[in-house]
Design a protein around this motif. Structure first.
Motif, PDB file in Angstrom:
ATOM      1  N   PRO A   1       0.801  -1.168  -0.165  1.00 46.40           N
ATOM      2  CA  PRO A   1      -0.110  -0.009  -0.058  1.00 46.40           C
ATOM      3  C   PRO A   1       0.862   1.349  -0.125  1.00 46.40           C
ATOM      4  O   PRO A   1       0.287   2.284  -0.637  1.00 46.40           O
ATOM      5  N   ARG A   2       2.021   1.308   0.679  1.00 50.57           N
ATOM      6  CA  ARG A   2       2.809   2.568   0.584  1.00 50.57           C
ATOM      7  C   ARG A   2       3.473   2.480  -0.554  1.00 50.57           C
ATOM      8  O   ARG A   2       3.878   4.034  -0.961  1.00 50.57           O
ATOM      9  N   SER A   3       3.735   1.793  -1.313  1.00 51.11           N
ATOM     10  CA  SER A   3       4.403   1.865  -2.805  1.00 51.11           C
ATOM     11  C   SER A   3       3.320   2.201  -3.874  1.00 51.11           C
ATOM     12  O   SER A   3       3.676   2.608  -4.856  1.00 51.11           O
ATOM     13  N   MET A   4       2.052   2.261  -3.439  1.00 46.61           N
ATOM     14  CA  MET A   4       1.287   2.488  -4.541  1.00 46.61           C
ATOM     15  C   MET A   4       1.283   3.713  -5.077  1.00 46.61           C
ATOM     16  O   MET A   4       1.102   4.026  -6.360  1.00 46.61           O
ATOM     17  N   PRO A   5       1.372   4.906  -4.419  1.00 47.29           N
ATOM     18  CA  PRO A   5       1.681   6.215  -5.061  1.00 47.29           C
ATOM     19  C   PRO A   5       2.912   6.214  -5.999  1.00 47.29           C
ATOM     20  O   PRO A   5       2.842   7.022  -6.686  1.00 47.29           O
ATOM     21  N   TYR A   6       3.867   5.655  -5.727  1.00 49.46           N
ATOM     22  CA  TYR A   6       4.999   5.624  -6.221  1.00 49.46           C
ATOM     23  C   TYR A   6       4.986   4.867  -7.595  1.00 49.46           C
ATOM     24  O   TYR A   6       5.204   5.249  -8.711  1.00 49.46           O
ATOM     25  N   PHE A   7       4.103   3.757  -7.238  1.00 49.80           N
ATOM     26  CA  PHE A   7       3.874   3.057  -8.772  1.00 49.80           C
ATOM     27  C   PHE A   7       2.622   3.646  -9.790  1.00 49.80           C
ATOM     28  O   PHE A   7       3.201   3.766 -10.899  1.00 49.80           O
ATOM     29  N   PHE A   8       1.860   4.125  -9.139  1.00 44.89           N
ATOM     30  CA  PHE A   8       0.991   4.944 -10.001  1.00 44.89           C
ATOM     31  C   PHE A   8       1.305   6.497 -10.479  1.00 44.89           C
ATOM     32  O   PHE A   8       1.145   6.869 -11.730  1.00 44.89           O
ATOM     33  N   GLY A   9       2.433   7.146  -9.791  1.00 48.96           N
ATOM     34  CA  GLY A   9       3.161   8.188 -10.141  1.00 48.96           C
ATOM     35  C   GLY A   9       4.105   7.590 -11.505  1.00 48.96           C
ATOM     36  O   GLY A   9       4.388   8.462 -12.477  1.00 48.96           O
ATOM     37  N   SER A  10       4.669   6.616 -11.453  1.00 49.64           N
ATOM     38  CA  SER A  10       5.611   6.205 -12.410  1.00 49.64           C
ATOM     39  C   SER A  10       4.894   5.678 -13.568  1.00 49.64           C
ATOM     40  O   SER A  10       5.325   5.812 -14.576  1.00 49.64           O
ATOM     41  N   LEU A  11       3.391   5.502 -13.594  1.00 49.23           N
ATOM     42  CA  LEU A  11       2.771   5.153 -14.979  1.00 49.23           C
ATOM     43  C   LEU A  11       2.636   6.324 -15.686  1.00 49.23           C
ATOM     44  O   LEU A  11       2.739   6.041 -17.008  1.00 49.23           O
ATOM     45  N   LYS A  12       2.595   7.391 -15.120  1.00 42.49           N
ATOM     46  CA  LYS A  12       2.620   8.882 -15.838  1.00 42.49           C
ATOM     47  C   LYS A  12       4.104   8.945 -16.707  1.00 42.49           C
ATOM     48  O   LYS A  12       4.095   9.361 -17.873  1.00 42.49           O
ATOM     49  N   ILE A  13       5.020   8.476 -16.013  1.00 41.23           N
ATOM     50  CA  ILE A  13       6.421   8.445 -16.751  1.00 41.23           C
ATOM     51  C   ILE A  13       6.308   7.571 -18.011  1.00 41.23           C
ATOM     52  O   ILE A  13       6.721   7.637 -18.966  1.00 41.23           O
ATOM     53  N   ALA A  14       6.120   6.498 -17.455  1.00 37.63           N
ATOM     54  CA  ALA A  14       6.264   5.154 -18.304  1.00 37.63           C
ATOM     55  C   ALA A  14       5.521   5.163 -19.689  1.00 37.63           C
ATOM     56  O   ALA A  14       5.792   5.031 -20.704  1.00 37.63           O
ATOM     57  N   ILE A  15       4.349   5.868 -19.549  1.00 40.03           N
ATOM     58  CA  ILE A  15       3.470   5.963 -20.731  1.00 40.03           C
ATOM     59  C   ILE A  15       4.012   6.787 -21.853  1.00 40.03           C
ATOM     60  O   ILE A  15       3.949   6.528 -22.967  1.00 40.03           O
ATOM     61  N   THR A  16       4.556   7.841 -21.427  1.00 40.60           N
ATOM     62  CA  THR A  16       4.993   8.821 -22.302  1.00 40.60           C
ATOM     63  C   THR A  16       6.477   8.450 -22.972  1.00 40.60           C
ATOM     64  O   THR A  16       6.736   8.428 -23.967  1.00 40.60           O
ATOM     65  N   LEU A  17       7.174   7.391 -22.090  1.00 42.65           N
ATOM     66  CA  LEU A  17       8.283   6.748 -22.560  1.00 42.65           C
ATOM     67  C   LEU A  17       8.016   5.720 -23.517  1.00 42.65           C
ATOM     68  O   LEU A  17       8.895   5.501 -24.420  1.00 42.65           O
ATOM     69  N   ALA A  18       6.863   4.928 -23.084  1.00 44.17           N
ATOM     70  CA  ALA A  18       6.502   4.133 -24.323  1.00 44.17           C
ATOM     71  C   ALA A  18       6.143   4.577 -25.394  1.00 44.17           C
ATOM     72  O   ALA A  18       6.657   3.768 -26.519  1.00 44.17           O
ATOM     73  N   PHE A  19       5.614   5.693 -25.842  1.00 44.81           N
ATOM     74  CA  PHE A  19       5.369   6.348 -27.018  1.00 44.81           C
ATOM     75  C   PHE A  19       6.911   6.549 -27.750  1.00 44.81           C
ATOM     76  O   PHE A  19       6.889   6.300 -28.824  1.00 44.81           O
ATOM     77  N   VAL A  20       8.053   6.975 -26.983  1.00 44.43           N
ATOM     78  CA  VAL A  20       9.103   7.160 -27.480  1.00 44.43           C
ATOM     79  C   VAL A  20       9.691   6.020 -27.915  1.00 44.43           C
ATOM     80  O   VAL A  20      10.194   5.820 -29.295  1.00 44.43           O
ATOM     81  N   GLY A  21       9.514   4.868 -27.309  1.00 43.78           N
ATOM     82  CA  GLY A  21      10.049   3.540 -27.865  1.00 43.78           C
ATOM     83  C   GLY A  21       9.346   2.964 -29.038  1.00 43.78           C
ATOM     84  O   GLY A  21       9.971   2.523 -29.966  1.00 43.78           O
ATOM     85  N   SER A  22       7.917   3.340 -29.072  1.00 44.67           N
ATOM     86  CA  SER A  22       7.439   2.782 -30.252  1.00 44.67           C
ATOM     87  C   SER A  22       7.625   3.592 -31.415  1.00 44.67           C
ATOM     88  O   SER A  22       7.886   2.961 -32.514  1.00 44.67           O
ATOM     89  N   VAL A  23       7.923   4.806 -31.480  1.00 45.75           N
ATOM     90  CA  VAL A  23       8.263   5.611 -32.721  1.00 45.75           C
ATOM     91  C   VAL A  23       9.749   5.338 -33.011  1.00 45.75           C
ATOM     92  O   VAL A  23      10.154   5.352 -34.232  1.00 45.75           O
ATOM     93  N   ILE A  24      10.710   5.273 -31.969  1.00 43.60           N
ATOM     94  CA  ILE A  24      12.055   4.672 -32.490  1.00 43.60           C
ATOM     95  C   ILE A  24      11.833   3.419 -33.359  1.00 43.60           C
ATOM     96  O   ILE A  24      12.761   3.583 -34.291  1.00 43.60           O
ATOM     97  N   ALA A  25      11.154   2.294 -32.676  1.00 42.03           N
ATOM     98  CA  ALA A  25      11.033   1.249 -33.576  1.00 42.03           C
ATOM     99  C   ALA A  25      10.407   1.493 -34.816  1.00 42.03           C
ATOM    100  O   ALA A  25      10.918   0.895 -35.912  1.00 42.03           O
ATOM    101  N   GLU A  26       9.340   2.371 -34.980  1.00 35.71           N
ATOM    102  CA  GLU A  26       8.595   2.545 -36.041  1.00 35.71           C
ATOM    103  C   GLU A  26       9.443   3.125 -37.323  1.00 35.71           C
ATOM    104  O   GLU A  26       9.337   2.910 -38.644  1.00 35.71           O
ATOM    105  N   THR A  27      10.579   3.980 -36.822  1.00 35.55           N
ATOM    106  CA  THR A  27      11.252   4.712 -37.859  1.00 35.55           C
ATOM    107  C   THR A  27      12.375   3.779 -38.159  1.00 35.55           C
ATOM    108  O   THR A  27      12.933   4.298 -39.349  1.00 35.55           O
ATOM    109  N   VAL A  28      12.672   2.785 -37.468  1.00 30.95           N
ATOM    110  CA  VAL A  28      14.007   1.938 -38.103  1.00 30.95           C
ATOM    111  C   VAL A  28      13.399   0.662 -38.760  1.00 30.95           C
ATOM    112  O   VAL A  28      13.681   0.285 -39.816  1.00 30.95           O
TER     113      VAL A  28
END
Length: 258
Positions: free
Chosen positions: A172-199
């Protein structure tokens, strides 16, 4: 906080965005900047309308690969983060390896994925997964590993076992960390997809922008960037909404101060 102030806060993103595009348009027209260097927003809008079927199709493909890669990152990142936060032995063994792997530019990994899986969707999904994976693991592990020693001592004195501490306090204590990281991870996921799509891809916004660039269709390149920004903002908003729904208790003090 008054109702009028809340309304202005809600309108602020739209006002700032409109202001940005207006200033952009004025600068391009005032300095007569060539279209191949920086197209005006109105020209980008024309490109979006003109090429909308292709933009829509490729946007859906990028959203699909990003979402699948992100879901994989959430599942495996949460599991590994709990394992690392659970055991100091696992933490000491895996953390240096993860840091080393995260330091490798993911664009250098895409050719290996192409050799393994070929050109298409799978390399894009895996690249999104690899680039979004690390922040989730780190945040979950940090939330678990930073439980106060005094609290652990008190719980052990009351007869709690390590599993009890982890389930009733650590996770329970780590949940704010976890859900906070989702906001960072989803934007990075777009970066990863576009990198692969350009290659190595036959579709997606990255592939579309690369093709437009080869044809010197700069407004279409910017149209792809705008669509990526829209998708990124939308997914970030979804993650922020989930965070508030699931961990609203962690933000009550901030809301009260506001």
């Amino acid at each position: 906080m008054t109702t009028s102030k809340i309304n202005w806060i809600k309108l602020a993103p739209w006002l700032y965005t409109a202001g940005l595009f207006i200033v952009w348009e004025l600068i391009v027209r005032a300095f007569a900047i060539p279209q191949f260097i920086l197209p005006a927003p109105t020209r980008i809008l024309e490109a979006i309308i003109q090429f909308w079927p292709a933009i829509w199709k490729n946007s859906l493909q990028t959203l699909y690969t990003t979402t699948v890669g992100f879901i994989l990152a959430v599942v495996f990142g949460l599991g590994l983060g709990i394992a690392i936060g659970w055991s100091r032995f696992i933490y000491a063994g895996l953390y240096p390896l993860m840091i080393g792997f995260n330091a490798i530019p993911k664009v250098a990994v895409v050719p290996i994925l192409v050799i393994w899986f070929g050109i298409g969707t799978i390399p894009a999904v895996l690249t999104a997964f690899l680039i979004a994976f690390f922040p989730i693991v780190v945040n979950v592990a940090t939330g678990l590993a930073t439980i106060e020693p005094e609290m652990e001592d008190v719980l052990r004195a009351l007869g709690a076992k390590k599993m009890d501490i982890m389930l009733k306090v650590g996770i329970p204590r780590s949940m704010p960390y976890f859900f906070g990281s989702l906001k960072i991870a989803i934007t990075l996921a777009f970066v990863g997809s576009v990198i692969a799509e350009t290659v190595a891809a036959n579709s997606g916004l990255g592939h579309m922008m690369l093709a437009a660039q080869s044809q010197f269709n700069v407004p279409l390149v910017w149209a792809g960037l705008i669509m990526l920004a829209v998708e990124g903002i939308a997914m970030y908003a979804v993650m922020a909404w989930i965070e508030m729904r699931m961990t609203g208790w962690a933000h009550r003090s901030q809301l009260a101060q506001a």
